[in-house]
Design a protein around this motif. Sequence first.
Motif, mmCIF file in Angstrom:
data_model
loop_
_atom_site.group_PDB
_atom_site.id
_atom_site.type_symbol
_atom_site.label_atom_id
_atom_site.label_comp_id
_atom_site.label_asym_id
_atom_site.label_seq_id
_atom_site.Cartn_x
_atom_site.Cartn_y
_atom_site.Cartn_z
ATOM 1 N N TYR A 137 -41.099 -63.961 -10.942
ATOM 2 C CA TYR A 137 -40.293 -65.468 -11.326
ATOM 3 C C TYR A 137 -39.130 -65.278 -12.032
ATOM 4 C CZ TYR A 137 -45.030 -66.576 -9.586
ATOM 5 O OH TYR A 137 -46.240 -66.476 -9.079
ATOM 6 N N ALA A 138 -38.559 -63.956 -11.860
ATOM 7 C CA ALA A 138 -37.573 -63.737 -12.550
ATOM 8 C C ALA A 138 -36.141 -64.320 -11.959
ATOM 9 C CB ALA A 138 -37.245 -62.197 -12.913
ATOM 10 N N TYR A 139 -34.947 -64.448 -12.431
ATOM 11 C CA TYR A 139 -33.878 -64.924 -11.960
ATOM 12 C C TYR A 139 -32.696 -64.105 -12.188
ATOM 13 C CZ TYR A 139 -35.582 -69.720 -10.786
ATOM 14 O OH TYR A 139 -36.317 -70.827 -10.290
ATOM 15 N N ASP A 140 -31.741 -63.867 -11.217
ATOM 16 C CA ASP A 140 -30.621 -63.229 -11.539
ATOM 17 C C ASP A 140 -29.524 -64.299 -11.500
ATOM 18 O OD1 ASP A 140 -31.652 -60.737 -11.768
ATOM 19 O OD2 ASP A 140 -31.214 -59.939 -9.769
ATOM 20 N N PHE A 141 -28.453 -64.236 -12.194
ATOM 21 C CA PHE A 141 -27.449 -65.190 -12.279
ATOM 22 C C PHE A 141 -25.939 -64.458 -12.391
ATOM 23 C CE2 PHE A 141 -30.708 -67.480 -14.674
ATOM 24 C CZ PHE A 141 -31.008 -68.748 -13.828
ATOM 25 N N THR A 142 -25.376 -64.749 -11.550
ATOM 26 C CA THR A 142 -23.922 -64.325 -11.379
ATOM 27 C C THR A 142 -22.902 -65.443 -11.546
ATOM 28 O OG1 THR A 142 -22.449 -62.886 -10.242
ATOM 29 C CG2 THR A 142 -23.956 -64.229 -9.102
ATOM 30 N N ASN A 143 -21.733 -65.109 -11.042
ATOM 31 C CA ASN A 143 -20.509 -66.280 -11.000
ATOM 32 C C ASN A 143 -19.829 -65.785 -9.838
ATOM 33 O OD1 ASN A 143 -19.290 -68.721 -11.396
ATOM 34 N ND2 ASN A 143 -19.275 -68.239 -13.655
ATOM 35 N N MET A 144 -19.131 -66.896 -8.979
ATOM 36 C CA MET A 144 -18.514 -66.745 -8.074
ATOM 37 C C MET A 144 -17.516 -67.893 -7.734
ATOM 38 S SD MET A 144 -21.000 -66.839 -4.901
ATOM 39 C CE MET A 144 -22.167 -65.515 -5.465
ATOM 40 N N ILE A 145 -16.268 -67.548 -6.961
ATOM 41 C CA ILE A 145 -15.398 -68.407 -6.727
ATOM 42 C C ILE A 145 -15.390 -68.473 -5.187
ATOM 43 C CG2 ILE A 145 -13.297 -69.319 -6.877
ATOM 44 C CD1 ILE A 145 -13.012 -68.248 -9.533
ATOM 45 N N GLU A 146 -15.579 -69.435 -4.310
ATOM 46 C CA GLU A 146 -15.567 -69.260 -3.069
ATOM 47 C C GLU A 146 -16.100 -68.024 -2.518
ATOM 48 O OE1 GLU A 146 -11.657 -70.087 -2.055
ATOM 49 O OE2 GLU A 146 -11.559 -72.423 -2.528
ATOM 50 N N LEU A 147 -17.286 -67.575 -3.007
ATOM 51 C CA LEU A 147 -18.206 -66.773 -2.524
ATOM 52 C C LEU A 147 -17.790 -65.278 -2.803
ATOM 53 C CD1 LEU A 147 -19.318 -68.095 1.436
ATOM 54 C CD2 LEU A 147 -20.402 -68.074 -0.880
ATOM 55 N N TYR A 148 -16.595 -65.140 -3.609
ATOM 56 C CA TYR A 148 -16.139 -63.948 -3.992
ATOM 57 C C TYR A 148 -16.763 -63.799 -5.527
ATOM 58 C CZ TYR A 148 -12.921 -63.588 -0.287
ATOM 59 O OH TYR A 148 -12.308 -63.304 0.870
ATOM 60 N N GLN A 149 -17.132 -62.827 -5.842
ATOM 61 C CA GLN A 149 -17.796 -62.339 -7.198
ATOM 62 C C GLN A 149 -16.507 -61.746 -8.203
ATOM 63 O OE1 GLN A 149 -21.460 -60.643 -7.843
ATOM 64 N NE2 GLN A 149 -22.327 -61.218 -5.904
ATOM 65 N N HIS A 150 -15.637 -61.441 -7.413
ATOM 66 C CA HIS A 150 -14.414 -60.815 -8.260
ATOM 67 C C HIS A 150 -13.338 -61.120 -7.868
ATOM 68 C CE1 HIS A 150 -13.908 -58.332 -4.778
ATOM 69 N NE2 HIS A 150 -15.071 -58.050 -4.854
ATOM 70 N N ASN A 151 -11.936 -60.975 -8.439
ATOM 71 C CA ASN A 151 -10.509 -61.401 -8.186
ATOM 72 C C ASN A 151 -9.897 -60.340 -7.237
ATOM 73 O OD1 ASN A 151 -9.910 -58.998 -9.581
ATOM 74 N ND2 ASN A 151 -8.684 -60.276 -11.291
ATOM 75 N N GLY A 152 -10.559 -59.497 -6.511
ATOM 76 C CA GLY A 152 -10.025 -58.928 -5.401
ATOM 77 C C GLY A 152 -9.932 -57.307 -5.515
ATOM 78 N N ALA A 153 -10.489 -57.010 -6.857
ATOM 79 C CA ALA A 153 -10.480 -55.525 -7.175
ATOM 80 C C ALA A 153 -11.868 -55.051 -7.263
ATOM 81 C CB ALA A 153 -9.721 -55.378 -8.576
#
Length: 282
Positions: A137-153
């Motif tokens: 029942y663990a969760y992994d949390f990340t963050n993204m903008i419009e399905l991107y997790q990074h700024n292009g690098a």
Amino acid sequence: MITPENFSENFNNENFKEIYNQTFEQFKANISKEKFVELCTIFHREANDLSMKYNNTLKVNFHRYSYMNDKKTHFLIVAFTDKNDIVGIEFHLNHKYDTDNIWTKNEYYVPLEEAVVSAGGIGIFHNYHYQSDNQRYAYDFTNMIELYQHNGAPADLEAYFAYGGDVLAPLDGTVVEVKKDLLDNRIGTVNSEEPSGNYIIIEHDNHEYSLLAHLKRNSVKVKPGDKVKAKEVIAQVGNSGATTLPHLHFQIMSGKELNKDSIRIRFKNHETLTQGDRIEEL
């Protein structure tokens, strides 16, 4: 052409060679057409016909679908690109557990102010942890903008939106264990010898323990014996341990040891949370 919408029809009609021909070369390199057809034939014989059950999109040009039989005993997970190339196919039995109905006694805040659930919920499709007793029942949390997790690098750890984000205490409690000095992994590498990476374990009321893992090196702000308040900043999101991309692993356990069974989490501001949900804590 086989599409997500007609995949189940093609599978049910045993067009297995046609399905195989539409898979990526990397998939073909791992299994021959003959073996794939044999596996599909056996699976179809046991499961009978399938229909689409779930779908989600967590990455650009990567769409996941689940196809399940009427008895809900067998299912496939299939990943498509925008051009309907088949990235991968997984065969699963649909295990369910009595512990799905046992929830934490406490209610917890999501330990990030803003996040996307990259893994979490009931069932393998939404939560790869589900097959493991001590992480079910663990969760992994990340963050993204419009399905991107990074700024292009993509090779730059600092470019990931989740990396360095404030980790919050999910509830009042007492810190019982920390690890804080492991290096953050380069993107695409893992530290299998220390799977939790840098982490904090907090004891809460009702003998429940929270684990917050994969923390950034030397970002932990607490030590064993410290009292913490709910939503207090206690660390930063990192990429330490058995993880290839920056994210926060969060679970509630029945004891303070890392191998203790996880418990299904009741959240304060959310009735349920599952993979793909976006969170902004109040």
